[in-house]
Enzyme design. Structure first.
Site, PDB file in Angstrom:
ATOM      1  N   HIS A 111      50.950  16.399  77.373  1.00 19.57           N
ATOM      2  CA  HIS A 111      49.767  16.993  77.380  1.00 19.57           C
ATOM      3  C   HIS A 111      48.917  15.803  77.541  1.00 19.57           C
ATOM      4  O   HIS A 111      48.333  15.415  77.641  1.00 19.57           O
ATOM      5  CB  HIS A 111      49.409  17.360  75.564  1.00 19.57           C
ATOM      6  CG  HIS A 111      50.532  18.830  74.798  1.00 19.57           C
ATOM      7  ND1 HIS A 111      50.106  19.394  73.291  1.00 19.57           N
ATOM      8  CD2 HIS A 111      52.319  18.700  75.742  1.00 19.57           C
ATOM      9  CE1 HIS A 111      50.814  19.531  73.766  1.00 19.57           C
ATOM     10  NE2 HIS A 111      52.210  19.525  74.554  1.00 19.57           N
ATOM     11  N   CYS A 148      48.878  16.017  69.008  1.00 18.42           N
ATOM     12  CA  CYS A 148      47.424  15.618  70.156  1.00 18.42           C
ATOM     13  C   CYS A 148      46.397  15.513  69.315  1.00 18.42           C
ATOM     14  O   CYS A 148      46.513  14.235  69.257  1.00 18.42           O
ATOM     15  CB  CYS A 148      47.131  16.638  70.499  1.00 18.42           C
ATOM     16  SG  CYS A 148      47.996  16.511  72.413  1.00 18.42           S
ATOM     17  N   CYS A 194      46.510  20.370  69.846  1.00 11.09           N
ATOM     18  CA  CYS A 194      47.278  20.771  68.367  1.00 11.09           C
ATOM     19  C   CYS A 194      47.937  19.764  67.167  1.00 11.09           C
ATOM     20  O   CYS A 194      46.980  18.856  67.631  1.00 11.09           O
ATOM     21  CB  CYS A 194      49.084  20.999  69.282  1.00 11.09           C
ATOM     22  SG  CYS A 194      49.730  19.735  70.452  1.00 11.09           S
ATOM     23  N   GLU A 243      45.539  14.962  76.443  1.00 10.69           N
ATOM     24  CA  GLU A 243      45.141  14.886  75.435  1.00 10.69           C
ATOM     25  C   GLU A 243      45.942  12.960  75.034  1.00 10.69           C
ATOM     26  O   GLU A 243      45.104  11.972  76.065  1.00 10.69           O
ATOM     27  CB  GLU A 243      45.181  14.905  74.144  1.00 10.69           C
ATOM     28  CG  GLU A 243      44.176  16.320  73.748  1.00 10.69           C
ATOM     29  CD  GLU A 243      45.126  17.689  74.155  1.00 10.69           C
ATOM     30  OE1 GLU A 243      44.921  18.818  73.661  1.00 10.69           O
ATOM     31  OE2 GLU A 243      45.936  17.973  74.974  1.00 10.69           O
TER      32      GLU A 243
END
Length: 153
Positions: free
Chosen positions: A56, A89, A86, A58
């Site tokens: 992801h 993260c 999410c 992040e």
């Protein structure tokens, strides 16, 4: 520069990262990590191209930031991300000790900052950001995601 303008400036940088994901046919989410009002790291979603569900935006920005500062703690850093993080993260954000989280669009399916669950309100966790702000350039962030998924259908 005031806080609102600063947040919009750095969110524009995160949107540039999100557009890189879009061009790679990845879900368009981008992130930039800021320390002392300078971008020190960035990332964009690469889950598909890396065959890695953890890639992801992040996570990639955090990994790059740790390399940049040569520290696994990102104290006094702010993370700008185009979509509400999410659970995975936000856990990484908390563990990295990132001070401020600023995000664009709310994620009504997996958002962990209040949309589906609010980890920031869980006092059993021993680390939190000092502030979490959502909705910065929300329209632009949301439209980029909507355009991506319209293209997919």
């Amino acid at each position: 520069m005031n806080t609102i303008k600063l947040n919009e400036f750095f969110m524009q940088e995160a949107l540039k990262e999100a557009n890189l994901s879009f061009k790679k046919n990845e879900v368009p989410v981008g992130a930039v990590l800021v320390h002392e009002n300078k971008v020190i790291a960035c990332g964009h979603n690469l889950c598909i191209s890396k065959n890695n569900p953890c890639a992801h935006a992040e996570i990639i920005a955090i990994q790059n930031g740790c390399k940049s500062l040569k520290n696994y703690r990102l104290i006094n850093c702010s993370l700008y991300v185009t979509l509400e993080p999410c659970v995975m993260c936000l856990g990484a954000i908390f563990n990295a000790r990132i001070s401020k989280l600023i995000f664009g669009a709310y994620d009504l399916k997996t958002g962990a900052c209040g949309s589906t669950i609010s980890l920031s309100n869980n006092k059993d966790l021993n680390h939190h950001c000092t502030s979490i702000t959502g909705g910065i350039l929300e329209k632009e962030s949301r439209e980029l995601l909507q355009n991506f998924f319209k293209k997919k259908r």
